[in-house]
Design a protein around this motif. Structure first.
Motif, PDB file in Angstrom:
ATOM      1  N   MET A 158      29.763  44.776  63.535  1.00  0.00           N
ATOM      2  CA  MET A 158      30.229  44.727  62.203  1.00  0.00           C
ATOM      3  C   MET A 158      30.571  43.440  61.648  1.00  0.00           C
ATOM      4  O   MET A 158      30.459  43.100  60.664  1.00  0.00           O
ATOM      5  CB  MET A 158      31.395  46.044  62.097  1.00  0.00           C
ATOM      6  CG  MET A 158      31.954  46.063  60.648  1.00  0.00           C
ATOM      7  SD  MET A 158      30.671  46.364  59.482  1.00  0.00           S
ATOM      8  CE  MET A 158      29.945  48.070  59.828  1.00  0.00           C
ATOM      9  N   PHE A 208      29.070  43.016  58.091  1.00  0.00           N
ATOM     10  CA  PHE A 208      29.908  43.637  56.851  1.00  0.00           C
ATOM     11  C   PHE A 208      29.440  42.629  55.716  1.00  0.00           C
ATOM     12  O   PHE A 208      29.649  43.206  54.556  1.00  0.00           O
ATOM     13  CB  PHE A 208      31.221  43.423  57.293  1.00  0.00           C
ATOM     14  CG  PHE A 208      31.739  41.993  57.046  1.00  0.00           C
ATOM     15  CD1 PHE A 208      32.572  41.842  55.764  1.00  0.00           C
ATOM     16  CD2 PHE A 208      31.823  40.934  57.790  1.00  0.00           C
ATOM     17  CE1 PHE A 208      32.831  40.421  55.796  1.00  0.00           C
ATOM     18  CE2 PHE A 208      32.128  39.520  57.624  1.00  0.00           C
ATOM     19  CZ  PHE A 208      32.971  39.530  56.662  1.00  0.00           C
ATOM     20  N   TYR A 239      33.932  51.211  61.156  1.00  0.00           N
ATOM     21  CA  TYR A 239      34.464  51.281  60.040  1.00  0.00           C
ATOM     22  C   TYR A 239      36.060  50.491  60.131  1.00  0.00           C
ATOM     23  O   TYR A 239      36.426  49.831  59.073  1.00  0.00           O
ATOM     24  CB  TYR A 239      34.726  52.869  59.749  1.00  0.00           C
ATOM     25  CG  TYR A 239      35.175  53.085  58.305  1.00  0.00           C
ATOM     26  CD1 TYR A 239      34.677  52.679  56.988  1.00  0.00           C
ATOM     27  CD2 TYR A 239      36.747  53.459  57.861  1.00  0.00           C
ATOM     28  CE1 TYR A 239      35.269  52.954  55.944  1.00  0.00           C
ATOM     29  CE2 TYR A 239      37.230  53.616  56.903  1.00  0.00           C
ATOM     30  CZ  TYR A 239      36.388  53.435  55.803  1.00  0.00           C
ATOM     31  OH  TYR A 239      37.141  53.505  54.610  1.00  0.00           O
ATOM     32  N   TYR A 260      35.284  47.101  59.584  1.00  0.00           N
ATOM     33  CA  TYR A 260      34.764  46.538  58.288  1.00  0.00           C
ATOM     34  C   TYR A 260      35.978  46.677  57.335  1.00  0.00           C
ATOM     35  O   TYR A 260      36.597  45.689  56.685  1.00  0.00           O
ATOM     36  CB  TYR A 260      34.006  47.849  57.857  1.00  0.00           C
ATOM     37  CG  TYR A 260      33.679  47.406  56.307  1.00  0.00           C
ATOM     38  CD1 TYR A 260      32.680  46.902  56.022  1.00  0.00           C
ATOM     39  CD2 TYR A 260      34.518  47.995  55.426  1.00  0.00           C
ATOM     40  CE1 TYR A 260      32.245  46.591  54.690  1.00  0.00           C
ATOM     41  CE2 TYR A 260      34.000  47.896  53.772  1.00  0.00           C
ATOM     42  CZ  TYR A 260      32.983  47.060  53.576  1.00  0.00           C
ATOM     43  OH  TYR A 260      32.509  46.926  52.262  1.00  0.00           O
ATOM     44  N   LYS A 261      37.407  47.505  57.662  1.00  0.00           N
ATOM     45  CA  LYS A 261      38.251  47.538  56.871  1.00  0.00           C
ATOM     46  C   LYS A 261      39.352  46.294  57.376  1.00  0.00           C
ATOM     47  O   LYS A 261      40.016  45.645  56.328  1.00  0.00           O
ATOM     48  CB  LYS A 261      39.307  48.675  57.238  1.00  0.00           C
ATOM     49  CG  LYS A 261      38.711  49.978  56.478  1.00  0.00           C
ATOM     50  CD  LYS A 261      39.935  50.945  56.486  1.00  0.00           C
ATOM     51  CE  LYS A 261      40.425  51.359  57.915  1.00  0.00           C
ATOM     52  NZ  LYS A 261      41.440  52.282  57.751  1.00  0.00           N
ATOM     53  N   THR A 285      37.553  43.199  55.436  1.00  0.00           N
ATOM     54  CA  THR A 285      37.447  43.190  53.986  1.00  0.00           C
ATOM     55  C   THR A 285      38.775  43.786  53.228  1.00  0.00           C
ATOM     56  O   THR A 285      38.832  43.408  52.028  1.00  0.00           O
ATOM     57  CB  THR A 285      36.354  44.043  53.585  1.00  0.00           C
ATOM     58  OG1 THR A 285      36.712  45.645  54.003  1.00  0.00           O
ATOM     59  CG2 THR A 285      34.918  43.750  54.098  1.00  0.00           C
TER      60      THR A 285
END
Length: 446
Positions: A147, A151, A176, A179-180, A183
């Motif tokens: 990721m 991403f 996920y 990703y959080k 970002t």
């Protein structure tokens, strides 16, 4: 016209001569659409654009194993076509993954997503990483590294990946979370999420459920009922599990499941809550073998090293992987009275098997129509994320049933318009392509 199909295939082969899976997918579509080329030859230019992906990302994934050694894998994301919506398609983690496989999956995904009627373009991705035999910590570190590269190319209005072979709720969760972290955003960028943080109910079983809904419509179109039909299923993952569960609800009987070790024949049917629950637990062990089912239920039989297609059945459902059913398998099915071959795996039949079915009065339906239930519920998950609501399982299932009925209706309308009765390959490809082609033409040179 055959000339148009030949030109399109020749161009694809010249660009990518070694990508056999991708070229097989292109061949199935462009040759299957010959009646369309006869009426709409100007659409050749659109298909030529469609065959070439909008963009391809290939990247190195470096991760640390439990022994402190750095391992290297290759990652892919093909953003194939965005004419009708953001790119949508799964991530596959398996040693067999290469660019050819990712492109074939992404190409088919365009038409599949179009048929759902949901605003989703086509894409696909993955890695040659194998989660089997890895610890949770190793899988987590790989997913985080994957990721970290991916991403920057995705987003809830750009590209929304999902799971596929080797990518379940665990892998989606790790990706996920990364990703959080990268970002600082909590958004619906992935589907197949956990139930407590944005996932949709019935997503794991959706492909199997949708396939049975489509098969039921096919059987009804022939003025028959699916209740009482005997079904051979290959595989024993989420797709096969969902197919067994929905078949039991529709009063059909699944008599086989399979794995790399062989297949199990259960004459009584894989149709009780106990058997279906055991099938799910068996898959969760990650041993990738089906022999223990026959040990658990002694009235069933295990046949090592064989495929399930030698059994007498009304409907065959390939649910495992690409090209798992060949012409010889199709001949066995035909000899045993099988009338319907319904692909729930992506490109589950070889091209020779497809042609055999069509030339021997077996009604064959391709995965771009039959297995669209998975991406349909992924699309419904995107909707639930966008409106910040969570639907009950019954509501999701109702939407799924409606979508699969509509896909069948689109296939029938295309078959009828072009006088191709029972040719679901043509019907699915024509209906899916025409929607995308119209959007591409209206948007100009994209």
């Amino acid at each position: 016209m055959a000339e148009i199909a030949a030109r399109l295939l020749q161009t694809a082969a010249k660009r990518d001569p070694d990508q056999k899976e991708f070229l097989q997918a292109v061949k199935t579509v462009v040759e299957g659409l010959i009646p369309l080329w006869e009426q709409r030859p100007e659409l050749e230019e659109v298909m030529a654009r469609l065959i070439e992906p909008e963009r391809i990302f290939t990247f190195r994934v470096a991760w640390l194993d439990d022994h402190g050694k750095i391992q290297i894998n290759r990652g892919f994301r093909v953003q194939y076509n965005s004419a009708i919506g953001p790119y949508k398609g799964g991530l596959r983690f398996h040693p067999s993954v290469n660019l050819s496989i990712i492109k074939f999956l992404g190409f088919d995904q365009i038409f599949k997503n179009s048929l759902t009627t949901l605003p989703m373009g086509g894409g696909k991705g993955g890695s040659d990483f194998d989660p089997k035999g890895k610890s949770d910590a190793e899988v987590m570190r790989f997913c985080q590294s994957f990721m970290t590269e991916l991403f920057r190319y995705i987003g809830p209005n750009i590209d929304i990946p999902a799971g596929d072979i080797g990518v379940g709720a665990r892998e989606i969760g790790y990706m996920y979370g990364q990703y959080k972290r990268l970002t600082h955003a909590v958004e619906g960028v992935l589907t197949g999420k956990g139930q407590t943080w944005g996932g949709s109910l019935i997503r794991p079983e959706a492909t199997g459920f949708g396939g049975l809904y489509f098969a039921s419509e096919m059987v009804a179109y022939q003025k028959q009922e699916i209740a009482g039909k005997t079904i051979c299923v290959s595989g024993f993952g989420n797709v096969a599990w969902g197919a067994c569960l929905k078949a039991a609800q529709l009063k059909a009987k699944v008599i086989t499941i399979s794995g790399p070790d062989g297949y199990v024949y259960d004459e009584e049917g894989i149709n009780t809550p106990e058997k279906i629950a055991y099938l799910l637990r068996l898959r969760a062990t990650c041993q990738d073998i089906v022999a223990p089912y026959a040990e658990q239920f002694p009235k069933s039989q295990f046949f090592p090293g064989k495929k399930p297609w030698e059994r007498k059945c009304d409907i065959a459902l390939p649910c495992a992987t690409q090209n798992e059913l060949d012409a010889n398998d199709a001949a066995m099915l035909h000899a045993n009275g099988c009338k319907f071959v319904v692909e729930l795996s992506n490109m589950g039949c070889t091209h020779d098997a497809l042609e055999y079915c069509q030339s021997h009065d077996m009604i064959y339906a391709p995965g771009i129509a039959c297995n669209a239930g998975g991406v349909a519920v992924s699309g419904l998950e995107m909707t639930q994320n966008s409106i910040r609501l969570r639907w009950k399982a019954e509501e999701v299932d109702q939407h799924l049933q409606r979508i699969m009925k509509d896909i069948h209706k689109q296939c029938v309308e295309a078959m009828t318009q072009f006088h191709k009765p029972n040719d679901y390959v043509f019907g699915a490809n024509a209906a899916g392509f025409l929607k995308v082609a119209t959007a591409m033409i209206e948007q100009g040179c994209v």
